[in-house]
Structure formats: structure tokens, C-alpha cells
Motif scaffolding. Structure first.
Motif, PDB file in Angstrom:
ATOM      1  N   ILE A   1      80.188  62.844  18.801  1.00  0.00           N
ATOM      2  CA  ILE A   1      79.259  64.050  19.347  1.00  0.00           C
ATOM      3  C   ILE A   1      81.681  64.496  20.038  1.00  0.00           C
ATOM      4  O   ILE A   1      81.835  64.136  21.173  1.00  0.00           O
ATOM      5  CB  ILE A   1      78.358  63.668  20.294  1.00  0.00           C
ATOM      6  CG1 ILE A   1      77.502  63.326  19.864  1.00  0.00           C
ATOM      7  CG2 ILE A   1      78.332  64.651  21.313  1.00  0.00           C
ATOM      8  CD1 ILE A   1      75.871  62.968  20.490  1.00  0.00           C
TER       9      ILE A   1
ATOM     10  N   THR B   1      78.092  66.321  15.785  1.00  0.00           N
ATOM     11  CA  THR B   1      77.581  67.172  16.607  1.00  0.00           C
ATOM     12  C   THR B   1      78.836  68.351  17.398  1.00  0.00           C
ATOM     13  O   THR B   1      79.704  66.760  18.150  1.00  0.00           O
ATOM     14  CB  THR B   1      76.649  66.618  17.245  1.00  0.00           C
ATOM     15  OG1 THR B   1      75.520  65.829  16.266  1.00  0.00           O
ATOM     16  CG2 THR B   1      75.987  67.200  17.988  1.00  0.00           C
TER      17      THR B   1
ATOM     18  N   ASN C   1      76.281  69.437  12.453  1.00  0.00           N
ATOM     19  CA  ASN C   1      75.536  70.124  13.694  1.00  0.00           C
ATOM     20  C   ASN C   1      76.353  70.826  14.892  1.00  0.00           C
ATOM     21  O   ASN C   1      76.773  70.093  15.549  1.00  0.00           O
ATOM     22  CB  ASN C   1      74.720  69.372  14.559  1.00  0.00           C
ATOM     23  CG  ASN C   1      73.168  69.900  15.067  1.00  0.00           C
ATOM     24  OD1 ASN C   1      73.062  70.676  14.329  1.00  0.00           O
ATOM     25  ND2 ASN C   1      73.022  69.074  16.075  1.00  0.00           N
ATOM     26  N   LYS C   2      76.109  72.213  14.888  1.00  0.00           N
ATOM     27  CA  LYS C   2      76.042  73.235  15.515  1.00  0.00           C
ATOM     28  C   LYS C   2      75.627  73.028  16.795  1.00  0.00           C
ATOM     29  O   LYS C   2      75.053  73.763  16.777  1.00  0.00           O
ATOM     30  CB  LYS C   2      77.250  74.028  15.086  1.00  0.00           C
ATOM     31  CG  LYS C   2      78.295  73.935  14.602  1.00  0.00           C
ATOM     32  CD  LYS C   2      79.030  75.263  13.809  1.00  0.00           C
ATOM     33  CE  LYS C   2      77.701  75.828  13.360  1.00  0.00           C
ATOM     34  NZ  LYS C   2      78.060  77.151  12.454  1.00  0.00           N
TER      35      LYS C   2
END
Length: 883
Positions: free
Chosen positions: A73, A98, A117-118
């Protein structure tokens, strides 16, 4: 193969990036926070003190890990090039990534990964996104966590003032407040960008810096002046605070006609909120501000230095928060053995001793590293730190905190006066101590509820028709002048107590002098204004007087001096008063006529018979209030509440009463002497050891008290016989009895006694015993007269203190006889013409002898008596000439 789950942010992280990581770990506890590069300086300082609360590792600690990263992340940046090289080296094609970011100008993310993933939202800070995720999941934060996330938001939004700030930022801050966000902590670490005007002010501040040592605390005061108003002073101060890294900063800036004060401190011992309350401001204990009208920068700085010592409380010390006894490790114990002790006890660090001497300290982190390298069998002294930072039992907590930050340590051994280890203080100990500060005086009281009750029925029932009509007229004048108008103070107190009091004090929220002039014009009265204090007297033709004042707050140049005045509101005006029982107001404007304003539980104190000051510095600002407290106690049969009594004793022992001018002390004593039973107040002052602070060589005893009892019985008779009798002089004959001449001269200079009074006092001391004997044995008045002569009333009052009731009656008869006896027919001219005597002392001697004869026989024939007196004197003259 082991695989990692990592949360990270851009290299050289700031608060927004690091705080976001910490917040995310609350959501994903199986992830490891990894940071790369060097944190920003303010974040680095934060981590030195609070780092133990937030588990993270530095990127170089990944080098010993052979696996790759399973999930990553990234917060506060979309650019993979901005994260650490070691982290990038452990990414694989199937690593799940992410990105959480808040920058609105994001178009294409510089990351090539199919598992990307944004989460991109246009907010003022990345921390806002994370905080709202925590809120949605109902996750609770610790105070430290909430404060860290708060710093992240405040710094990136310019304390919510930048145009990029959104509603989501505000909602996130509310959530953080609910979880223990500390603005004091936020203000200590945030930094800002400034406008051109703000930078000019900052530059002026940096060029006008003074450092003072106040009660062993380093206080930095910076001043600046500008002819226009410039907003964002808090941001300027924060920039200064961050750049200069001082312990306590007080900034004073004059902008046009107003002076702004902003203060910050790292010390929990300095109460800045209390300090700013002196100037009508407020805030938090470690961050506060105020605004002053009509004052110079120099005046404000002088005032701050005068009152600041009263707001410094060394408070908690090492001995109050340390852990004791201390679990220690022997220098020869193995690392494995020490680790077992740490595992069992939960200690994250331990002092190391050798031969009963403290030789070092070791942390759990160091022990774990040694074990990972297979060094468990080695003695603990081989890995201990010999850099010993110690403190004493009386070291203030604020000093301990500073030592930890400056030396990047988490615990400090505490030594006694013999340098023997008696305790240890950790970061956690200090944080707990600072999160539970001592309550202020007002906080110690039960909850204070402002009340507004209408008591117009009491006005109508208990006051004369003239006074009621006058109060209503004053209220109408208030409406006509567009000003709220109140009757305040003792008048209100005594109205509620149903005691007659027609000393009317009016307070106007507006221009009190202009109001007084308008009122006087309408009522055909005279105005006497006092421009300096914004007050005026309105005097009616029959002598009745009303005092009119502008609602004001007061601050004092130094303890005991007369106050400086500044326009304010009725609440602040009441807050400046001496005691709660005198801090009520009744509004007189027609629409609110009879409404009682009670901001401080005044009615409750009045009902319970309690004398209570309104704030901690009441007796410091005006030490004569100590005497006044006694007067009100005894007048109403009230009692000082414990804290007020403690303050009185403390300030009395610190000799604040000695700082007041003698005239002001004399005024308060004179008011006590006007009471129905002044001996009660004098006795109470003696109980409180107050008298020796007024008359330094007076020792109040049972014998002295008996003298006062007899004196006060006799004073009314003297007042009937002597005009302008001064009670203060009368009681001073007892207080100053048998003082040496040099001290009497000091007292005369201080309290304004006439020189003749001091001479009278010394004269009476010499005659008082023989005169008492003459009176006890009922000697003729002529014998007493030969000792006393035609005495002034203070000789009589002094003598009366030594006499019982019958003896006082005899003295009174003597006084009446002396006052009423006249030589009516024989004069000096008569003696010269009849007996050919020359002018000189002989004439006075003959007349005095005749007067003495007449004191004992009011029916004496002067012509017959004078023959023998003159003959005797002529014979004396002839005998002396023969010699």
C-alpha cells in the motif's frame, strides 16, 4: 518462501505520509510499515519522543529479508519512483499494489502492474482519506494516534485554511477530536508557508528576540510592530516556533492600535491559558493568545514578565512519576537472561549495574538485535549504552522530556542525593503525566452554570420608591444611549441578603462617562468624570451620589499597583471583581429590568456564606483583597472557602501585602473600623498572621485583644466630644505601642500619620502607667491634669485601653471637666494690670494653677483664688533675686 505485506509512503516522509501509514495499519494490522530516507525534521523530532507508539521499520532493515512483497500500500504519492529502492527491489509482477492519494491533478499513475488498485480523492490531505476509512469502520484510536493523524491533516491544509481544504477534512478532524486529538501536540510540530506580509512580520520577530530566565525556565519573547492588520499570526508563530526550537515562546505584535499576544510552550509547568487570561484572552495551557487595546508592546512585555512567575508551576517532578524500585540487570548477566526478565516484566529497557554502581542502560530493541545475531550468551554489558543521562528526584517533568528529546533516549534513571539509583522514568510515564495535567482553580470547582433570574420583585419589595424609580430611569437612559446598563457589586449582594445599601454602582457597556453626562443632564445633577478610569460620579443636589463605570477588565503593571483599564463586556467586568458575592449584576434596561446576571455561581456562595475569589491571581493583583476578605467574613458571618484561604495564606507569606502602598492598606483598615464590631475582624487578621504584615513589630496577644475591647467601648464617647476623630489613629496607638523611633518614622511615612501623632504616642507611653494609677485611686482631676494637660483625643483613647469600665467613666468625667472648665474673669491682661506682672511664662503658670483649682471646684471664686496664687509666685521671684 516468506512474503511481506508493506505499507509505505514517499522517501523522506512528512507527517501526512507517515500518519497515513499508521492509520492504515489500524485497518490492516498484518501489514508492516516501512519508511525510507530521512523523515522531515519535525517528524523526526516527533518520532524521537513518540516513536515507541508506532511500530515501523526503516527500509535498510529489509535487506536481511529474502522474500518478496505480497501486498503493497503506497500513500501520499502515486509515483513508484518516489518510494524506497529496497522496497521496489522486492516487488514482483503479481504483487498487489494499492495507491491512496489526495492530489487532484493525477492523470496517469506511473505504475505498471495489473494488480493495481487506486483510491484517489480530492482532499486537503491523504490522512483525511485514511481517517474517514477508520471512521467508517468504527475503529477507535489512542490519543497519540489521533494527534499524529491530526498533525498530518493540519500541516497539509494549513490548519484548514488552504483553499484545497474540503468538507471531508473537517469531518476527519472531528473524528480525530472524538478520539483524543491534542491541539497542543499539533501546534508543537506543524509548519506553514507564509505570505509576503507574514514573512515580513516573521523577519521582524527574528530581529527582536529576547531570552529571559524566569523561575529557571527559559522564556523567549519576540516583538514586532506593523501599521496594518496582517492575518495568520498563529501561522507566523508556528513558523518561528519550528525554526527556533525554543522551549517557551511569547510573541507580541502591535498591528495598528491593537496588540496581539500569542504564546507556545513545550513545558507542562507553564500555564499559558492562565497567563493570557490576565489580558482577557485564553486558550490551552500550552498554547494561548490574547488581544489588548490601547497599549504599547513594551507595556505588554513588562506586564508579562511581571505576572508570568505566577503561572509557572514546577508541578510534577521525577519522584512523582518514576517507577520504583527499579528492576536492574547485572553487568555480568547474559543477554539471554536479561531478555527473559524483559519478556516477563514487559520492560522495554533496563539500567545496568556493576558493583552497586550504575554503569549503563540497555533497550529491548538492542537485546533483540543481539539475539538475532546469535549473541545471547554474551554479558549484557557488551551491548549496553554507556551514555548515561540521569536526573534527580526533584527534576521537573518538563526537563525530563527535554532531556529525552535532545538525547534521543526513551528512559532516564533517577538518582537520589547520594547518587544511588532509586527510580526510572520512561517516555510513557511523561506522556501519561502530561495527558493528566493538574486542574486549574476554576476546573476544581463544581460545574459553573451561568444563570439569568429576574428578581424585580425583590427590587420592588426591598427598595424605597425613590431608588426603584431611579433604577428604572437609568435603564431608560441606557436604551436612549443604545447601551446595556447594570447595577452591580455590593448593592446587588445586599439586595439579595435584604440589607439596606444605597451605594449604587452602575456599569455601562459603552462609554460610561458619556452615559453619566447624559444621566446628569436628564436628572439635573452634577458630573465628576475620571477619564483615566472611564468612570464618573453623578451627584444630586441633596448629596446623593451614583458611581458610573465603563464595563472593563483590569490588568496590573505589578502586584499591588493601581489597575490599567480596557473596555470590555459585563462578564469580564464582573470577573475582575474581588469575590463571587460581589460579582453579580442586575440589568436595568426596560426589556430586561431586574434580570440578575450570575456567571460564577455567586448566588450559591451567597446562600452558603462563602467568600471565594474568582481566580488564582486575585490576591496577587490586588493584595488589599486579603484584608477585604476578612471584613466581609466578619460582617456577614461568612467563611473563606478552603482554596481561597490557602491562596490568602500563600500570598501573605510571599509578602504581597508589603507591595501595596500604605494608603491603600490604611483605607481597608479604616473600612474595617467602620464595621459594627471591628474587633472580630482584627482578631481574624491576627489568626491569619496578617497583622505583622501591616505592622511589622506588632505581636497580637490576649492582652492586646483586651486593650482593643476596652478601646472600642470608649471610642464612641470620644467621637461625641471631638470632631473629626480618626479611628485609625486610635487603634494605631495600640498597634504601634512601644515601637522604636526609627520604625515609627517608617510607619509614619507609609501610613501618613502626622508628626504630632508620633510625638503624642511616645508621650503617652511614658505617662500611661502613672495616669492609670491616679485614675484607679481616684485622685483629683487637677493631679491628673498636671500629668496629662489638655490632651488630644488619641492620648485619651490610648489611656482608655488600660482602664476597666469604672475607670473609663472616671476618665470620661475628667475629659468633660477639662473641656467644660473655663477661666472667665482672670486673664493675662488682668494679671499685668492688677499686679504689675510682666508678660512671660509666669503668667501662663499662674493661669494654669488657677485652672487646676477650678477643675476640682467649679464654683471657685477666681478673684479670691488668684490673690494667693500671685502672692506665692511673687514671693518665689523675690527669693530667687536674693540668691
Amino acid at each position: 518462501m516468506n512474503r511481506l505485506k508493506v505499507i509505505t509512503t514517499h522517501s523522506n516522509p512528512d507527517f501526512d505520509g507517515f500518519a497515513s501509514c499508521v492509520g492504515l495499519k489500524k485497518i490492516y494490522p498484518d501489514f508492516q510499515i516501512v519508511i525510507s530516507g530521512n523523515p522531515f525534521q519535525n517528524l523526526s523530532e516527533f518520532l524521537r519522543f513518540y516513536g515507541d507508539f508506532f511500530p515501523f521499520i526503516y527500509e535498510n532493515e529489509l535487506k536481511g529479508f529474502n522474500g518478496d512483497i505480497e501486498e503493497l500500500i503506497i500513500v501520499d504519492t502515486p509515483d513508484i519512483e518516489r518510494i524506497g529502492e529496497e522496497i521496489k527491489s522486492k516487488l514482483s509482477s503479481d504483487t498487489k499494489i494499492t495507491v491512496i492519494d489526495h492530489h487532484p491533478d493525477i492523470r496517469e499513475l506511473n505504475i505498471e502492474n495489473k494488480n493495481l488498485n487506486k483510491i484517489i480523492k480530492q482532499t486537503g490531505a491523504a490522512t483525511t482519506i485514511v481517517a474517514n476509512m477508520l471512521k467508517e469502520k468504527g475503529i477507535k484510536l489512542s490519543n497519540e494516534e489521533a494527534s499524529l493523524l491530526g498533525i498530518g491533516i493540519y500541516e497539509d491544509t494549513g490548519s484548514l485554511l488552504f483553499s484545497s481544504t474540503t468538507l471531508e477534512d473537517l469531518e476527519a478532524v472531528i473524528y480525530l477530536f472524538q478520539n483524543g486529538l491534542s491541539l497542543n501536540t499539533v501546534s508543537e510540530y506543524i509548519k506553514f508557508d507564509l505570505t509576503i506580509d507574514q514573512k515580513i512580520v516573521l523577519n521582524n520577530l527574528l530581529q527582536n528576540v529576547k531570552t529571559y530566565n524566569v523561575n529557571n525556565y527559559q522564556i523567549t519573547i519576540a516583538t514586532a510592530e506593523t501599521e496594518k492588520f496582517i492575518g495568520g499570526l498563529a501561522a507566523i508563530v508556528a513558523k518561528f516556533w519550528y525554526a527556533q526550537n525554543v522551549d517557551t515562546l511569547i510573541v507580541i505584535v502591535r498591528m495598528a492600535k491593537k496588540v496581539f499576544i500569542t504564546a507556545r510552550t513545550k513545558s507542562p509547568d507553564i500555564d499559558l491559558a492562565g497567563l493570557m487570561s490576565v489580558f482577557g484572552g485564553g486558550g490551552h495551557k500550552q498554547a494561548a493568545s490574547a488581544k489588548v487595546n490601547i497599549a504599547s508592546v513594551e507595556e505588554v512585555e513588562h506586564k508579562i514578565l511581571q505576572v508570568l512567575p505566577n503561572y509557572i508551576n514546577t508541578g510534577l517532578k521525577a519522584k512523582d512519576i518514576m517507577s520504583s524500585p527499579v528492576r536492574t540487570a547485572l553487568a555480568t548477566e547474559s543477554i539471554e537472561e536479561v531478555n527473559k526478565i524483559m519478556e516477563i516484566t514487559g520492560h522495554s529497557g533496563m539500567p545496568v549495574v556493576e558493583g552497586n554502581k550504575l554503569v549503563g542502560i540497555v533497550t529491548k530493541k538492542t537485546v533483540d538485535k543481539a539475539l538475532n545475531h546469535g549473541l545471547g550468551k554474551r554479558p549484557i554489558k557488551s551491548i549496553m549504552s554507556s551514555k548515561l543521562i540521569t536526573a534527580k528526584l526533584d527534576t521537573p517533568v518538563s526537563v525530563l522530556r527535554k532531556l529525552m528529546i535532545e538525547n534521543d533516549i526513551g528512559r532516564i534513571p533517577i538518582l537520589d542525593e547520594n547518587n544511588i539509583l532509586v527510580g526510572i522514568v520512561t517516555r510513557s510515564d511523561i506522556i501519561r503525566a502530561e495527558s493528566s495535567p493538574k486542574k486549574s482553580y476554576l476546573e476544581k470547582r463544581e460545574e459553573i452554570k451561568t444563570t439569568f433570574n429576574n428578581i424585580s420583585h425583590l427590587i420592588n419589595e426591598r427598595l424605597s420608591r425613590r431608588i426603584v424609580n431611579l433604577l428604572r430611569l437609568i435603564g431608560f437612559f441606557g436604551n436612549e444611549m443604545n447601551s446595556p446598563v447594570y447595577v452591580v457589586g455590593g448593592f446587588v449582594r445586599d439586595l439579595i441578603l435584604n440589607i439596606e445599601n444605597y451605594d449604587i454602582d452602575i456599569v455601562v457597556e459603552g462609554n460610561g462617562i458619556e452615559f453619566a453626562k447624559y444621566m446628569a443632564q436628564q436628572l439635573n445633577a452634577i458630573v465628576v468624570p475620571y477619564e483615566k478610569f472611564f468612570t464618573a460620579n453623578v451627584i444630586f443636589k441633596d448629596g446623593f451620589k451614583i458611581d458610573v463605570a465603563t464595563a472593563r477588565t483590569e490588568y496590573y503593571e505589578s502586584p499591588g499597583e493601581l489597575p490599567q483599564v480596557d473596555i470590555s463586556t459585563i462578564k469580564k467586568d464582573l470577573y475582575r471583581r474581588d469575590f463571587t458575592i460581589n460579582a453579580m449584576a442586575i440589568k436595568l434596561n426596560p426589556q430586561d429590568f431586574g434580570t440578575l446576571y450570575d456567571f460564577f455561581n455567586c448566588q450559591k456562595d451567597l446562600e452558603e456564606g462563602v467568600i471565594r475569589v474568582l481566580h488564582n491571581l486575585s490576591f496577587v493583583e490586588d493584595p488589599t483583597r486579603m484584608i477585604r476578605a476578612v471584613r466581609f467574613e466578619q460582617r456577614y458571618g461568612f467563611k473563606m472557602e478552603n482554596y481561597t484561604l490557602d491562596l490568602l495564606k500563600k500570598n501573605l507569606s510571599e509578602r504581597y501585602l508589603e507591595r501595596v502602598s500604605g494608603s491603600r492598606i490604611r483605607q481597608e483598615i479604616e473600612k474595617i473600623l467602620e464595621e459594627k464590631n471591628p474587633i472580630k475582624a482584627i482578631k481574624r487578621m491576627a489568626e491569619l498572621d496578617m497583622i505583622k504584615h501591616i505592622f511589622p513589630k506588632t505581636y497580637y496577644t490576649a492582652t492586646m485583644e483586651e486593650k482593643f475591647v476596652r478601646l472600642f467601648k470608649f471610642i464612641p464617647y470620644l467621637k461625641e466630644r471631638f470632631e473629626n476623630f480618626n479611628d485609625f489613629y486610635a487603634v494605631s496607638t495600640i498597634f504601634l505601642e512601644y515601637y522604636d523611633k526609627s520604625t515609627l518614622e517608617e510607619m509614619r511615612a507609609k501610613y501618613g500619620y502626622p508628626k504630632k501623632f508620633i510625638e503624642t504616642l511616645k508621650f503617652t507611653e511614658n505617662i500611661i502607667i502613672p495616669v492609670k494609677s491616679l485614675i484607679e485611686n481616684r485622685y483629683p482631676f487637677s493631679d491628673i491634669y498636671k500629668v496629662c494637660g489638655k490632651s488630644n483625643p488619641y492620648i485619651y483613647s490610648h489611656i482608655s485601653a488600660y482602664l476597666d469600665e469604672d475607670e473609663q467613666n472616671y476618665l470620661l468625667s475628667y475629659i468633660d471637666t477639662v473641656l467644660n472648665t473655663r477661666i472667665e474673669k482672670v486673664t493675662g491682661k488682668y494679671l499685668m494690670e492688677r499686679y504689675q506682672l510682666k508678660a512671660g511664662p509666669i503668667l501662663n503658670n499662674i493661669l494654669e494653677e488657677l485652672f487646676c483649682l477650678k477643675l476640682d471646684n467649679s464654683n471657685l471664686s477666681e478673684e479670691i483664688a488668684i490673690e494667693s496664687i500671685v502672692k506665692k509666685h511673687i514671693e518665689k521671684i523675690e527669693d530667687s533675686s536674693k540668691l
